[in-house]
Design a protein around this motif. Sequence first.
Motif, PDB file in Angstrom:
ATOM      1  N   GLN A 123       0.765  -1.405  -0.120  1.00 37.00           N
ATOM      2  CA  GLN A 123      -0.025   0.025  -0.033  1.00 37.00           C
ATOM      3  C   GLN A 123       0.928   1.167  -0.100  1.00 37.00           C
ATOM      4  OE1 GLN A 123      -2.255  -1.305   3.604  1.00 37.00           O
ATOM      5  NE2 GLN A 123      -4.103  -0.998   2.428  1.00 37.00           N
ATOM      6  N   VAL A 124       1.936   1.149   0.754  1.00 32.61           N
ATOM      7  CA  VAL A 124       2.892   2.462   0.981  1.00 32.61           C
ATOM      8  C   VAL A 124       3.622   2.736  -0.540  1.00 32.61           C
ATOM      9  CG1 VAL A 124       4.939   3.276   1.669  1.00 32.61           C
ATOM     10  CG2 VAL A 124       3.247   2.358   3.309  1.00 32.61           C
ATOM     11  N   GLN A 125       3.805   1.351  -1.227  1.00 30.72           N
ATOM     12  CA  GLN A 125       4.501   1.586  -2.543  1.00 30.72           C
ATOM     13  C   GLN A 125       3.367   2.136  -3.515  1.00 30.72           C
ATOM     14  OE1 GLN A 125       5.590  -2.757  -2.318  1.00 30.72           O
ATOM     15  NE2 GLN A 125       7.320  -1.812  -3.660  1.00 30.72           N
ATOM     16  N   GLU A 126       2.442   1.894  -3.372  1.00 32.21           N
ATOM     17  CA  GLU A 126       1.407   2.206  -4.389  1.00 32.21           C
ATOM     18  C   GLU A 126       0.857   3.708  -4.443  1.00 32.21           C
ATOM     19  OE1 GLU A 126      -1.280   2.671  -7.587  1.00 32.21           O
ATOM     20  OE2 GLU A 126      -0.019   0.723  -6.951  1.00 32.21           O
ATOM     21  N   MET A 127       1.018   4.046  -3.094  1.00 33.38           N
ATOM     22  CA  MET A 127       0.708   5.679  -2.643  1.00 33.38           C
ATOM     23  C   MET A 127       1.803   6.364  -2.995  1.00 33.38           C
ATOM     24  SD  MET A 127      -2.513   5.905  -1.829  1.00 33.38           S
ATOM     25  CE  MET A 127      -2.518   7.458  -1.611  1.00 33.38           C
ATOM     26  N   VAL A 128       2.877   6.023  -2.660  1.00 38.79           N
ATOM     27  CA  VAL A 128       3.961   6.698  -3.220  1.00 38.79           C
ATOM     28  C   VAL A 128       4.243   6.858  -4.895  1.00 38.79           C
ATOM     29  CG1 VAL A 128       6.705   6.747  -3.317  1.00 38.79           C
ATOM     30  CG2 VAL A 128       5.692   6.158  -1.037  1.00 38.79           C
ATOM     31  N   LYS A 129       3.876   5.872  -5.435  1.00 37.96           N
ATOM     32  CA  LYS A 129       3.756   5.827  -6.804  1.00 37.96           C
ATOM     33  C   LYS A 129       2.879   6.850  -7.400  1.00 37.96           C
ATOM     34  CE  LYS A 129       1.934   3.235 -10.736  1.00 37.96           C
ATOM     35  NZ  LYS A 129       1.428   2.116 -11.125  1.00 37.96           N
ATOM     36  N   ARG A 130       1.382   6.894  -6.781  1.00 43.52           N
ATOM     37  CA  ARG A 130       0.372   7.939  -6.931  1.00 43.52           C
ATOM     38  C   ARG A 130       0.942   9.242  -6.478  1.00 43.52           C
ATOM     39  NH1 ARG A 130      -5.315   5.028  -5.962  1.00 43.52           N
ATOM     40  NH2 ARG A 130      -4.704   3.062  -6.953  1.00 43.52           N
ATOM     41  N   LEU A 131       1.231   9.396  -5.423  1.00 38.40           N
ATOM     42  CA  LEU A 131       1.711  10.882  -5.077  1.00 38.40           C
ATOM     43  C   LEU A 131       2.860  11.299  -5.720  1.00 38.40           C
ATOM     44  CD1 LEU A 131       1.268  10.170  -1.200  1.00 38.40           C
ATOM     45  CD2 LEU A 131       0.007  11.656  -2.491  1.00 38.40           C
ATOM     46  N   LEU A 132       3.811  10.736  -6.262  1.00 35.50           N
ATOM     47  CA  LEU A 132       4.823  11.296  -7.034  1.00 35.50           C
ATOM     48  C   LEU A 132       4.763  11.263  -8.520  1.00 35.50           C
ATOM     49  CD1 LEU A 132       7.860  10.190  -4.723  1.00 35.50           C
ATOM     50  CD2 LEU A 132       6.893  12.300  -4.968  1.00 35.50           C
ATOM     51  N   ARG A 133       3.650  10.572  -9.040  1.00 34.00           N
ATOM     52  CA  ARG A 133       3.206  10.188 -10.202  1.00 34.00           C
ATOM     53  C   ARG A 133       4.422   9.480 -11.043  1.00 34.00           C
ATOM     54  NH1 ARG A 133       2.595  15.137  -8.760  1.00 34.00           N
ATOM     55  NH2 ARG A 133       4.228  16.066  -9.628  1.00 34.00           N
ATOM     56  N   LEU A 134       4.840   8.433 -10.476  1.00 33.83           N
ATOM     57  CA  LEU A 134       5.802   7.498 -10.946  1.00 33.83           C
ATOM     58  C   LEU A 134       5.442   6.502 -11.925  1.00 33.83           C
ATOM     59  CD1 LEU A 134       7.706   6.480  -7.636  1.00 33.83           C
ATOM     60  CD2 LEU A 134       8.376   8.174  -9.328  1.00 33.83           C
ATOM     61  N   PRO A 135       6.158   6.055 -13.172  1.00 35.54           N
ATOM     62  CA  PRO A 135       5.542   5.246 -14.014  1.00 35.54           C
ATOM     63  C   PRO A 135       5.191   3.637 -13.373  1.00 35.54           C
ATOM     64  CG  PRO A 135       7.992   5.899 -14.445  1.00 35.54           C
ATOM     65  CD  PRO A 135       7.289   6.594 -13.260  1.00 35.54           C
ATOM     66  N   GLY A 136       6.026   3.214 -12.260  1.00 34.57           N
ATOM     67  CA  GLY A 136       6.048   2.019 -11.645  1.00 34.57           C
ATOM     68  C   GLY A 136       6.214   1.994 -10.240  1.00 34.57           C
ATOM     69  N   LEU A 137       5.980   1.026  -9.599  1.00 38.80           N
ATOM     70  CA  LEU A 137       6.086   0.901  -8.151  1.00 38.80           C
ATOM     71  C   LEU A 137       7.613   1.027  -7.672  1.00 38.80           C
ATOM     72  CD1 LEU A 137       3.927  -2.065  -6.991  1.00 38.80           C
ATOM     73  CD2 LEU A 137       3.489   0.503  -6.965  1.00 38.80           C
ATOM     74  N   PRO A 138       7.922   1.639  -6.769  1.00 36.13           N
ATOM     75  CA  PRO A 138       9.412   1.689  -6.390  1.00 36.13           C
ATOM     76  C   PRO A 138       9.618   0.444  -5.441  1.00 36.13           C
ATOM     77  CG  PRO A 138       8.004   3.310  -5.114  1.00 36.13           C
ATOM     78  CD  PRO A 138       7.172   2.766  -6.239  1.00 36.13           C
TER      79      PRO A 138
END
Length: 181
Positions: A123-138
């Motif tokens: 969940q943290v990975q997904e939210m970080v991806k969304r908040l930072l508009r990343l193309p993939g999961l960190p």
Amino acid sequence: MRILGIDPGLQTTGFGVIDAQGGELNYVASGTITTTHLHKGDLPSRLKVLFDGIGEVRQRYQPAVAAVEIVFVNVNPQATLLLGQARGACITALVACDLAVAEYTALQMKRAVAGHGQAAKAQVQEMVKRLLRLPGLPGKDAADALGLAITHAHAGLTMQKLAAAGGERRTSAMYKAGRSY
């Protein structure tokens, strides 16, 4: 303001760098520093890798402030002590460069990023991806480090507003000039 987040670990330390301008967050970089190539019994060498690695990240990205996760007490006291030493190496590398260091618990980070303190790593990975508009999961460690930077971006904005209103207060999780206040 450029913020460096650090998720300390003796085998893998995550780092994440973001730029925060008001409420706008922009991804700069993230990754890990690993000591798995060294013998587990060689603690001094592993701590030096962490110290040097954090120094290199700081030199390369020139953050204005750092946010580090506070160690929690494990069931295994030996693991807690080792993690504390890794965390100490990371904090020492940061303050040796005169970088201000803020600390947040995993619970605080999860609340700030995912909305609740019991969020799973995914969940943290997904939210970080969304908040930072990343193309993939960190990666998990990098996501936690980015989450700490995001947490500080939100908390730092609040602290700036308090200071501007004349209500600045010191938090117990800030280091400056060798003092904790």
